[in-house]
Design a protein around this motif. Structure first.
Motif, short mmCIF file in Angstrom:
data_model
loop_
_atom_site.label_atom_id
_atom_site.label_comp_id
_atom_site.label_asym_id
_atom_site.label_seq_id
_atom_site.Cartn_x
_atom_site.Cartn_y
_atom_site.Cartn_z
N ASP A 63 13.33 10.22 -21.70
CA ASP A 63 14.57 9.52 -22.07
C ASP A 63 14.26 8.29 -22.92
N PHE A 67 13.68 12.90 -25.90
CA PHE A 67 14.51 14.10 -25.76
C PHE A 67 14.65 14.83 -27.09
N PHE A 81 13.60 23.08 -21.03
CA PHE A 81 13.52 21.66 -21.33
C PHE A 81 13.69 20.88 -20.03
N VAL A 82 12.77 19.97 -19.78
CA VAL A 82 12.82 19.18 -18.54
C VAL A 82 12.87 17.70 -18.90
N PRO A 83 13.93 17.00 -18.46
CA PRO A 83 14.05 15.58 -18.78
C PRO A 83 13.42 14.68 -17.73
N ARG A 85 13.63 10.85 -16.66
CA ARG A 85 14.58 9.77 -16.93
C ARG A 85 14.26 8.53 -16.09
N LEU A 90 19.13 10.65 -12.79
CA LEU A 90 19.14 12.07 -12.43
C LEU A 90 19.88 12.23 -11.10
N HIS A 111 13.44 15.51 -11.31
CA HIS A 111 14.05 16.31 -10.24
C HIS A 111 12.97 17.05 -9.45
N ARG B 15 25.10 22.78 -11.58
CA ARG B 15 25.04 22.37 -10.17
C ARG B 15 26.01 21.21 -9.93
N PHE B 20 28.38 11.53 -7.13
CA PHE B 20 27.40 10.93 -8.04
C PHE B 20 28.09 10.68 -9.37
N PHE B 27 29.80 15.36 -9.95
CA PHE B 27 28.94 15.33 -11.13
C PHE B 27 28.46 16.74 -11.46
N THR B 31 20.82 20.16 -15.48
CA THR B 31 19.37 20.39 -15.56
C THR B 31 18.95 21.81 -15.16
N LEU B 34 19.13 23.61 -18.48
CA LEU B 34 18.03 23.20 -19.36
C LEU B 34 16.70 23.77 -18.87
N GLY B 35 16.58 23.85 -17.55
CA GLY B 35 15.32 24.26 -16.93
C GLY B 35 15.06 25.75 -16.93
N PHE B 40 18.84 27.82 -21.67
CA PHE B 40 18.85 26.69 -22.60
C PHE B 40 19.01 27.18 -24.04
N ALA B 64 22.48 9.89 -23.87
CA ALA B 64 21.17 10.47 -24.03
C ALA B 64 21.23 12.00 -23.86
N PHE B 67 21.65 14.21 -26.90
CA PHE B 67 20.48 14.39 -27.77
C PHE B 67 19.85 15.77 -27.56
N ILE B 68 19.87 16.24 -26.32
CA ILE B 68 19.14 17.46 -25.96
C ILE B 68 19.71 18.67 -26.72
#
Lengths: 177, 177
Positions: A63, A67, A81-83, A85, A90, A111, B15, B20, B27, B31, B34-35, B40, B64, B67-68
């Motif tokens: 981050d 990214f 893709f794994v962020p 942060r 997260l 995560h 998820r 949150f 929320f 991820t 993305l994962g 993705f 942010a 951006f991904i």
């Protein structure tokens, strides 16, 4: 897509901003590289150059600027893709790793289900400075027994010797100051 | 690469994280999408589906998580990548645009040389909620007389009616709650 650009072209497009974000710092502005379609694609291709599609399970990005390159490289390589942060960003359970800054400290998070054990991963960030961020990110990846194939940076500030902190992984940078 | 995934697969991988970042908010954690390398890539392909390589000058992403998807789509389309960031993060001269939050306000910034006048741009973000961020980003793009071809979101929280705020651009979302 495969776009050839030279390191000289990339270097020439990086914009130096004196005294940002504070006096004495020569900030390397990468937006002119991102803002040129050919240079952006070429930069991603060079960052991912050592890997073939399917040979990497995940590209990990930090981050926020990390990214940009990491997500494009993940797409190119057919990888997840794994962020990574800052702590608190997260939403699920996380592993955390703190590191020292010039003043104070920072904490990175990943995560707990971000990677399968033994995953083949590449870590990509825009800038290697003192190495604190990258070392913390690699430590997080080790929690998954990840196979860190390479840590790639667009820019390395060689005079800060961050590379010396990254002793247990292959490190590559495209442009070194 | 062209990877086919279904909206049902993408929806199934999102998820839900109750409470949150604060109580009462459900929320949407992206991820797990993305994962998964296939999800993705498929998500990026769907976000960029209305455009051919070379038909877009720049893909604009919002700091942010935006951006991904935006960076990967820019790479796919052979377009430049342009970051919209919170005020104070971009080092060069900026245009700025503020918008109201539930409590207080936020300000987005875009480099004054980020785009050529009349550029064909696509704005991509992960989430459309109340629309404040996207409206501010589109206003920034208008400063360049940009031709905003489409504004694309991975997720739309339809009950917040953010789409109603985006009156002058085509809006598309992959997963609508």
């Amino acid at each position: 897509m495969s776009t050839k650009v030279t390191i000289a072209e990339l270097t020439g497009a990086i914009r130096n901003i004196p005294d940002f974000p504070k006096p004495g710092i020569q900030f390397k502005d990468i937006t002119p590289v991102l803002g040129d379609a050919r240079l952006f694609a070429g930069c991603v291709d060079l960052l991912a150059a050592n890997f073939e599609s399917g040979s990497v399970d995940a590209v990990v990005g930090i981050d926020a600027r990390g990214f940009i390159f990491a997500a494009a490289a993940a797409y190119k390589l057919g990888a997840a893709f794994v962020p990574v942060r800052k702590k608190g960003k997260l939403p699920f359970g996380t592993f955390e790793q703190s590191y020292d800054l010039e003043y104070g400290s920072n904490t990175l998070a990943l995560h707990v289900d971000a990677l399968k054990p033994g995953s083949r991963v590449v870590l990509i960030d825009d800038l290697l400075a003192t190495g604190g961020t990258a070392v913390a990110a690699v430590a997080l990846l080790r929690r998954f027994q990840a196979n860190v194939l390479e840590v790639d940076f667009f820019i390395e500030l060689g005079f800060l010797k961050g590379r010396d902190q990254l002793t247990d992984v292959p490190v590559r940078a495209l442009v070194v100051y």
